[in-house]
Motif scaffolding. Sequence first.
Motif, PDB file in Angstrom:
ATOM      1  N   ALA A   1      21.933 -53.464 -73.745  1.00 55.19           N
ATOM      2  CA  ALA A   1      22.244 -54.018 -72.420  1.00 55.19           C
ATOM      3  C   ALA A   1      22.289 -52.958 -71.341  1.00 55.19           C
ATOM      4  N   PHE A   2      22.435 -51.693 -71.742  1.00 56.63           N
ATOM      5  CA  PHE A   2      22.656 -50.639 -70.766  1.00 56.63           C
ATOM      6  C   PHE A   2      21.401 -50.366 -69.945  1.00 56.63           C
ATOM      7  N   GLN A   3      21.576 -50.295 -68.627  1.00 56.67           N
ATOM      8  CA  GLN A   3      20.494 -49.986 -67.698  1.00 56.67           C
ATOM      9  C   GLN A   3      20.856 -48.705 -66.968  1.00 56.67           C
ATOM     10  N   PRO A   4      20.285 -47.545 -67.387  1.00 59.28           N
ATOM     11  CA  PRO A   4      20.664 -46.286 -66.738  1.00 59.28           C
ATOM     12  C   PRO A   4      20.286 -46.266 -65.269  1.00 59.28           C
ATOM     13  N   VAL A   5      21.125 -45.615 -64.483  1.00 55.88           N
ATOM     14  CA  VAL A   5      20.922 -45.506 -63.042  1.00 55.88           C
ATOM     15  C   VAL A   5      20.385 -44.124 -62.729  1.00 55.88           C
ATOM     16  N   GLU A   6      19.205 -44.056 -62.175  1.00 60.15           N
ATOM     17  CA  GLU A   6      18.563 -42.772 -61.916  1.00 60.15           C
ATOM     18  C   GLU A   6      18.884 -42.200 -60.548  1.00 60.15           C
ATOM     19  N   SER A   7      19.148 -43.072 -59.615  1.00 57.72           N
ATOM     20  CA  SER A   7      19.354 -42.596 -58.244  1.00 57.72           C
ATOM     21  C   SER A   7      20.786 -42.174 -58.023  1.00 57.72           C
ATOM     22  N   GLY A   8      20.985 -41.359 -57.023  1.00 61.14           N
ATOM     23  CA  GLY A   8      22.343 -40.906 -56.699  1.00 61.14           C
ATOM     24  C   GLY A   8      23.137 -42.006 -56.041  1.00 61.14           C
ATOM     25  N   GLY A   9      24.435 -41.905 -56.184  1.00 63.11           N
ATOM     26  CA  GLY A   9      25.309 -42.921 -55.595  1.00 63.11           C
ATOM     27  C   GLY A   9      25.442 -42.721 -54.100  1.00 63.11           C
ATOM     28  N   ALA A  10      25.828 -43.758 -53.449  1.00 67.46           N
ATOM     29  CA  ALA A  10      25.989 -43.681 -52.007  1.00 67.46           C
ATOM     30  C   ALA A  10      27.199 -42.836 -51.651  1.00 67.46           C
ATOM     31  N   ARG A  11      27.092 -42.110 -50.587  1.00 65.54           N
ATOM     32  CA  ARG A  11      28.191 -41.259 -50.138  1.00 65.54           C
ATOM     33  C   ARG A  11      29.065 -42.001 -49.137  1.00 65.54           C
ATOM     34  N   SER A  12      30.326 -41.695 -49.180  1.00 65.92           N
ATOM     35  CA  SER A  12      31.261 -42.351 -48.272  1.00 65.92           C
ATOM     36  C   SER A  12      31.113 -41.782 -46.869  1.00 65.92           C
ATOM     37  N   ALA A  13      31.284 -42.621 -45.898  1.00 61.02           N
ATOM     38  CA  ALA A  13      31.221 -42.201 -44.504  1.00 61.02           C
ATOM     39  C   ALA A  13      32.460 -41.392 -44.157  1.00 61.02           C
ATOM     40  N   PRO A  14      32.329 -40.469 -43.185  1.00 60.46           N
ATOM     41  CA  PRO A  14      33.497 -39.680 -42.763  1.00 60.46           C
ATOM     42  C   PRO A  14      34.663 -40.566 -42.324  1.00 60.46           C
ATOM     43  N   GLN A  15      34.337 -41.715 -41.727  1.00 63.70           N
ATOM     44  CA  GLN A  15      35.405 -42.604 -41.276  1.00 63.70           C
ATOM     45  C   GLN A  15      36.251 -43.102 -42.449  1.00 63.70           C
ATOM     46  N   ARG A  16      35.577 -43.336 -43.578  1.00 61.61           N
ATOM     47  CA  ARG A  16      36.304 -43.800 -44.748  1.00 61.61           C
ATOM     48  C   ARG A  16      37.251 -42.718 -45.256  1.00 61.61           C
ATOM     49  N   TYR A  17      36.790 -41.492 -45.242  1.00 60.26           N
ATOM     50  CA  TYR A  17      37.631 -40.376 -45.675  1.00 60.26           C
ATOM     51  C   TYR A  17      38.872 -40.270 -44.788  1.00 60.26           C
ATOM     52  N   GLU A  18      38.670 -40.313 -43.484  1.00 60.81           N
ATOM     53  CA  GLU A  18      39.795 -40.184 -42.561  1.00 60.81           C
ATOM     54  C   GLU A  18      40.749 -41.363 -42.669  1.00 60.81           C
ATOM     55  N   ARG A  19      40.205 -42.554 -42.915  1.00 61.19           N
ATOM     56  CA  ARG A  19      41.052 -43.740 -43.020  1.00 61.19           C
ATOM     57  C   ARG A  19      41.969 -43.645 -44.242  1.00 61.19           C
ATOM     58  N   ILE A  20      41.410 -43.233 -45.372  1.00 63.56           N
ATOM     59  CA  ILE A  20      42.216 -43.103 -46.598  1.00 63.56           C
ATOM     60  C   ILE A  20      43.212 -41.966 -46.455  1.00 63.56           C
ATOM     61  N   ARG A  21      42.756 -40.858 -45.904  1.00 63.22           N
ATOM     62  CA  ARG A  21      43.634 -39.697 -45.743  1.00 63.22           C
ATOM     63  C   ARG A  21      44.828 -40.019 -44.855  1.00 63.22           C
ATOM     64  N   SER A  22      44.575 -40.783 -43.809  1.00 60.91           N
ATOM     65  CA  SER A  22      45.657 -41.153 -42.910  1.00 60.91           C
ATOM     66  C   SER A  22      46.605 -42.147 -43.570  1.00 60.91           C
ATOM     67  N   ALA A  23      46.050 -43.072 -44.356  1.00 54.66           N
ATOM     68  CA  ALA A  23      46.876 -44.105 -44.982  1.00 54.66           C
ATOM     69  C   ALA A  23      47.852 -43.522 -45.994  1.00 54.66           C
ATOM     70  N   ILE A  24      47.417 -42.501 -46.744  1.00 61.96           N
ATOM     71  CA  ILE A  24      48.306 -41.935 -47.769  1.00 61.96           C
ATOM     72  C   ILE A  24      48.973 -40.638 -47.292  1.00 61.96           C
ATOM     73  N   ARG A  25      48.744 -40.274 -46.004  1.00 58.54           N
ATOM     74  CA  ARG A  25      49.355 -39.085 -45.410  1.00 58.54           C
ATOM     75  C   ARG A  25      49.074 -37.828 -46.240  1.00 58.54           C
ATOM     76  N   ASP A  26      47.784 -37.614 -46.462  1.00 63.10           N
ATOM     77  CA  ASP A  26      47.317 -36.527 -47.327  1.00 63.10           C
ATOM     78  C   ASP A  26      46.869 -35.350 -46.457  1.00 63.10           C
ATOM     79  N   ASP A  27      47.786 -34.424 -46.158  1.00 64.45           N
ATOM     80  CA  ASP A  27      47.477 -33.308 -45.265  1.00 64.45           C
ATOM     81  C   ASP A  27      46.416 -32.385 -45.838  1.00 64.45           C
ATOM     82  N   ASP A  28      46.497 -32.080 -47.155  1.00 63.91           N
ATOM     83  CA  ASP A  28      45.548 -31.152 -47.765  1.00 63.91           C
ATOM     84  C   ASP A  28      44.213 -31.799 -48.099  1.00 63.91           C
ATOM     85  N   GLY A  29      44.164 -33.111 -48.190  1.00 63.86           N
ATOM     86  CA  GLY A  29      42.909 -33.801 -48.474  1.00 63.86           C
ATOM     87  C   GLY A  29      42.540 -33.884 -49.942  1.00 63.86           C
TER      88      GLY A  29
END
Length: 457
Positions: A217-245
Amino acid sequence: MIREEWRLQAELFGDRFALFPVVIAVFAGLGVWLLTVAGTSLDAVAAGLHGLVFFFGLQTGTIGLVGRDALRDVLGDVTLLVFSARTLPVTWRRLLGVFVVKDLLYYSGLFLVPMAVGYAAVALSAGEPAARVALLWLTTTGAFALGVGTSLTLTGVGTRSRAAVLALVLAVAAGVLTGRLDAVALSPYGFYLDPSLRSAATGFGPALALAVTGPLAFQPVESGGARSAPQRYERIRSAIRDDDGVATRTLLEVARSSGSVWKVLFSMGVLFGVTVLLVREVARATTLAPSYGIAVGTLLGLGAFTTYSWVTQFDSAEEYLRLPLSLSAAFAGKRTAFLVLSVPAGLVYLVGSLVWLPPVQVAVGAVVFPLVAVYVFGVTAYVTGFAPNELLFDTPLFVAFGAALAAVAVPLVVAALAYTEAPALAVGVSVGVSTVAAAVGVVLSRRAGPRWGRKLR
């Protein structure tokens, strides 16, 4: 593959790695003896061993997820054997199939045979027939194969349709809860309970079918995964108050890896289901009425070790030495990510158990679970650093890690079993032990950074 697996681990950990099976046998024997001393029957212990081995097989079967990440060059030569499907004239499915057979043989010898020896040391002295002990090894090996096949098949189907995975899980869960599917009869444990040709077919048939279906059943994935947008990084970082990242980066790494954060929920769900079945079997095989809340909270907390493996899977201590960041801050970030991923996932199942459990038992489990998870993080970080999977094959470290977990798990399991006779005392002991354990975990997690800093220097 078996020879290379042994050679690699022997080179990493030296001649002491040969003592690893001996340690497993000693731990298994001590665990079985302590449970029997606490009044647990050998039948209940055997049921628990089958459940734990099945869960171990589920974790081993996640090689499908790791393999997909390797194909994206996320891990590179760390998983060169899995990665070789792109560099050698061999199909991915054949390589994965051989890998599954290798794991079944290798871990059966490394873990299951010593575990059966440890069980035999107690069971034979209690008058258990030798043939029954040999049967335990056969059926626990089958339970391991069932776990590996289940995990691989779900991963394989997930490479084609995530909705199909959800539908399969819900259908099986509904079948078990309504009684239309007999989970015991459809597992090797059913053959252990009632050895016959019919139970052999129904007990080992699903394991064999899933072991074949998974690689197909396994279908290997050859392509790279999508990268998260900078906005997503900042949104998560702000939500969990992660100063060091660090925590934000870790959460995004897990989300971008195969299975995403859903694998945490799935892992917790499997452990929850196994625990409920084990407690039910103990109640059926004995006159006890164990506390579901204490048992589920304890095993969900201990099972959070898997989440620790995922939040450190792309890390190395040397990497953080190149950054303007202390190792203490790195471990603190990992702890935040670990708790953000594991605690909500476990609480989802505890809240869901309100359908059939009294609110008091669920509340106790909701207290015990996160406290034990904090302890598991502290012990794992202090003992293994950023390489939990590799270092736990180092025999001295494995002994230290196992002893540390047993120091908390044993009194909590005893409290769950003693709930029948003294509910208030059992709840008080479980909350007290888990609270002390959490305090120890916090101390160990704070000392992990300085300890690994000294080791690297």
